[in-house]
Write an enzyme that holds these catalytic residues in place. Structure first.
Site, PDB file in Angstrom:
ATOM      1  N   HIS A 122      20.449 -30.024  -6.356  1.00  0.00           N
ATOM      2  CA  HIS A 122      21.384 -29.543  -5.336  1.00  0.00           C
ATOM      3  C   HIS A 122      22.701 -30.288  -5.459  1.00  0.00           C
ATOM      4  CE1 HIS A 122      21.419 -32.684  -2.091  1.00  0.00           C
ATOM      5  NE2 HIS A 122      20.180 -32.936  -2.466  1.00  0.00           N
ATOM      6  N   ASP A 134      22.836 -38.815  -3.516  1.00  0.00           N
ATOM      7  CA  ASP A 134      22.180 -37.628  -2.971  1.00  0.00           C
ATOM      8  C   ASP A 134      23.186 -36.513  -2.753  1.00  0.00           C
ATOM      9  OD1 ASP A 134      20.378 -35.900  -1.782  1.00  0.00           O
ATOM     10  OD2 ASP A 134      20.438 -36.906   0.162  1.00  0.00           O
ATOM     11  N   GLU A 168      21.256 -27.383   0.245  1.00  0.00           N
ATOM     12  CA  GLU A 168      19.909 -27.957   0.282  1.00  0.00           C
ATOM     13  C   GLU A 168      19.706 -28.757   1.552  1.00  0.00           C
ATOM     14  OE1 GLU A 168      16.917 -31.224  -0.263  1.00  0.00           O
ATOM     15  OE2 GLU A 168      19.087 -31.356   0.115  1.00  0.00           O
ATOM     16  N   GLU A 169      20.767 -29.408   2.018  1.00  0.00           N
ATOM     17  CA  GLU A 169      20.634 -30.333   3.131  1.00  0.00           C
ATOM     18  C   GLU A 169      20.271 -29.647   4.450  1.00  0.00           C
ATOM     19  OE1 GLU A 169      20.313 -33.296   2.640  1.00  0.00           O
ATOM     20  OE2 GLU A 169      21.499 -33.964   0.934  1.00  0.00           O
ATOM     21  N   ASP A 196      16.469 -34.640  -7.647  1.00  0.00           N
ATOM     22  CA  ASP A 196      17.141 -34.895  -6.379  1.00  0.00           C
ATOM     23  C   ASP A 196      17.114 -36.401  -6.125  1.00  0.00           C
ATOM     24  OD1 ASP A 196      18.162 -34.915  -3.847  1.00  0.00           O
ATOM     25  OD2 ASP A 196      16.773 -33.446  -3.011  1.00  0.00           O
ATOM     26  N   HIS A 283      22.034 -40.430   3.156  1.00  0.00           N
ATOM     27  CA  HIS A 283      22.643 -39.576   4.180  1.00  0.00           C
ATOM     28  C   HIS A 283      23.696 -40.300   5.018  1.00  0.00           C
ATOM     29  CE1 HIS A 283      19.400 -36.142   4.326  1.00  0.00           C
ATOM     30  NE2 HIS A 283      19.948 -36.316   3.134  1.00  0.00           N
TER      31      HIS A 283
END
Length: 313
Positions: A122, A134, A168-169, A196, A283
Site C-alpha cells: 500500500h 508504513d 489501505e489505512e 507492508d 501511525h
C-alpha cells in the site's frame, strides 16, 4: 595386449565414460532446477525513493494519505519510473470516504498470464504523518525490484505484475476493490506477495505462513543469510493480502514489525532493543525518513527480489 585384456579395458573405459556422463547429467539437472539468483538491490536506490516520498509529504501538509495531493503525487512518482522502465501501467480509480482513490497496477511484458506472480504494497500513509516505514518502505522495495526486473530484461516463464494500493489505512479499500474487479480472473494469480513495513527501526524478520510454498521461498533465503525468522501473526488479516486470501489466492509476504514490543529472545536473535516497539512511530508524525533501519530495508528487499525471480521462473 590380448583381445581379452583389450575387451576388458574397453569395457572399463566405456563404463567410466558412462559414469562421467551420468555425473554430468546429475550436475546439469541440479543446475537446471536450482533457483535463479536475483540481483542485489542497492539500498541507496530504495532510500532515494523514500527521500522522494518524504519530500512529497513535506510539500503536502506532512502526509501522503488517501484523498490528499500527497497521495496523488506519490502515485505519479511511482508510475513515472515504471513507465520509463517499460512497464504497462494502469491507474484504477475507486471511491472511499467521499474521496477519489487510486491503485497503480504495473505489468511486465511476457510470461504466462494464466500464472501471474503479483507483488503489492500500500502506498498511502495515515493522515498524521508521511508514512515512510508504513508503507513507503514496502512501496519503495517493490518499486526497486520491479526496476531491477526491467534492468535485467527478465524473461519470466510466469507473468509478473506489481500493485500499489490506495486507502489501505481505512481497511484495505484499494486492494479489495482490485480483487473484486478481477472476478473469475483471480484464478489466474499464481500467488500474491504483500509487503507492508519492511524497514522498521527496531526490526524483526517475520514471514507470512499462509502458504507453505511461498513461506519456504522466503525462509530459505533468510536461512542462507543466517537470519532467523518468525511466523508473522501481528498483521494477519490487517493488510492487503487479506482480500486475495479470501478470494482463494495463495499469499505470502514479509513484515518487520509495528507497535508490538520486541522480546528479549527476539533482540538476541535480531539485535535492537528488547522492551521497545519494533516501530515506536507507527501511525505517528515521526514516521519520517529517519524512521528506517537500512539493514532491515536492504535484507527484506533482496528477499523480495529472490522471491520474484524464483517464483516466476
Amino acid at each position: 595386449m590380448t583381445r581379452t585384456a583389450r575387451t576388458r579395458r574397453l569395457t572399463l573405459a566405456t563404463g567410466a565414460c558412462a559414469a562421467v556422463v551420468g555425473l554430468l547429467g546429475v550436475a546439469a539437472s541440479a543446475q537446471a532446477t536450482a533457483p535463479t539468483a536475483a540481483p542485489d538491490i542497492p539500498v541507496a536506490d530504495i532510500k532515494a525513493d523514500l527521500a522522494k516520498f518524504q519530500s512529497i509529504a513535506d510539500a503536502n501538509n506532512g502526509t501522503r494519505a488517501h484523498g490528499t495531493a500527497g497521495y496523488q503525487a506519490s502515485i505519479d512518482y511511482v508510475k513515472g519510473k515504471l513507465d520509463a522502465a517499460g512497464f504497462t501501467t494502469q491507474v484504477q480509480e475507486f471511491n472511499s470516504g467521499g474521496a477519489k482513490g487510486y491503485n497503480l497496477i504495473a505489468d511486465w511484458p511476457g510470461g504466462d498470464e494464466s500464472k501471474t506472480v503479483m507483488s503489492g504494497a500500500h502506498l498511502d500513509s495515515v493522515p498524521a504523518g508521511p508514512g515512510i516505514n508504513d508503507n513507503g518502505s514496502g512501496s519503495a522495495g517493490i518499486l526497486e525490484v520491479a526496476l531491477a526486473v526491467a534492468k535485467a530484461d527478465l524473461k519470466p516463464t510466469k507473468h509478473l505484475r506489481f500493485g500499489w494500493w490506495g486507502d489501505e489505512e481505512d481497511g484495505m479499500i484499494g486492494s479489495s476493490h482490485y480483487v473484486d474487479s478481477l472476478g473469475a480472473d483471480t484464478a489466474k494469480l499464481d500467488s500474491y506477495l504483500n509487503f507492508d513495513m519492511i524497514g522498521s527501526p527496531n526490526p524483526g524478520y517475520f514471514v507470512y505462513d499462509d502458504d507453505a510454498r511461498l513461506e519456504k521461498v522466503f525462509k530459505d533465503w533468510f536461512a542462507s543469510k543466517d537470519i532467523a525468522t518468525e511466523k508473522e501473526t501481528e498483521g494477519d488479516g490487517r493488510s492487503d493480502h487479506a482480500p486475495f486470501k479470501d478470494a482463494g489466492v495463495p499469499v505470502g509476504g514479509l513484515f518487520s514489525g509495528a507497535d508490538y514490543i520486541k522480546t528479549d529472545a527476539q533482540a538476541k536473535a535480531w539485535g535492537g532493543e528488547a522492551g521497545k516497539a519494533f516501530d515506536a512511530c507507527y501511525h505517528e508524525s515521526c514516521d519520517t525518513s529517519k524512521n528506517i533501519d537500512d539493514t532491515a530495508l536492504d535484507n527484506h528487499t533482496d528477499a523480495i527480489a529472490q522471491a520474484v525471480w524464483e517464483l516466476s521462473s
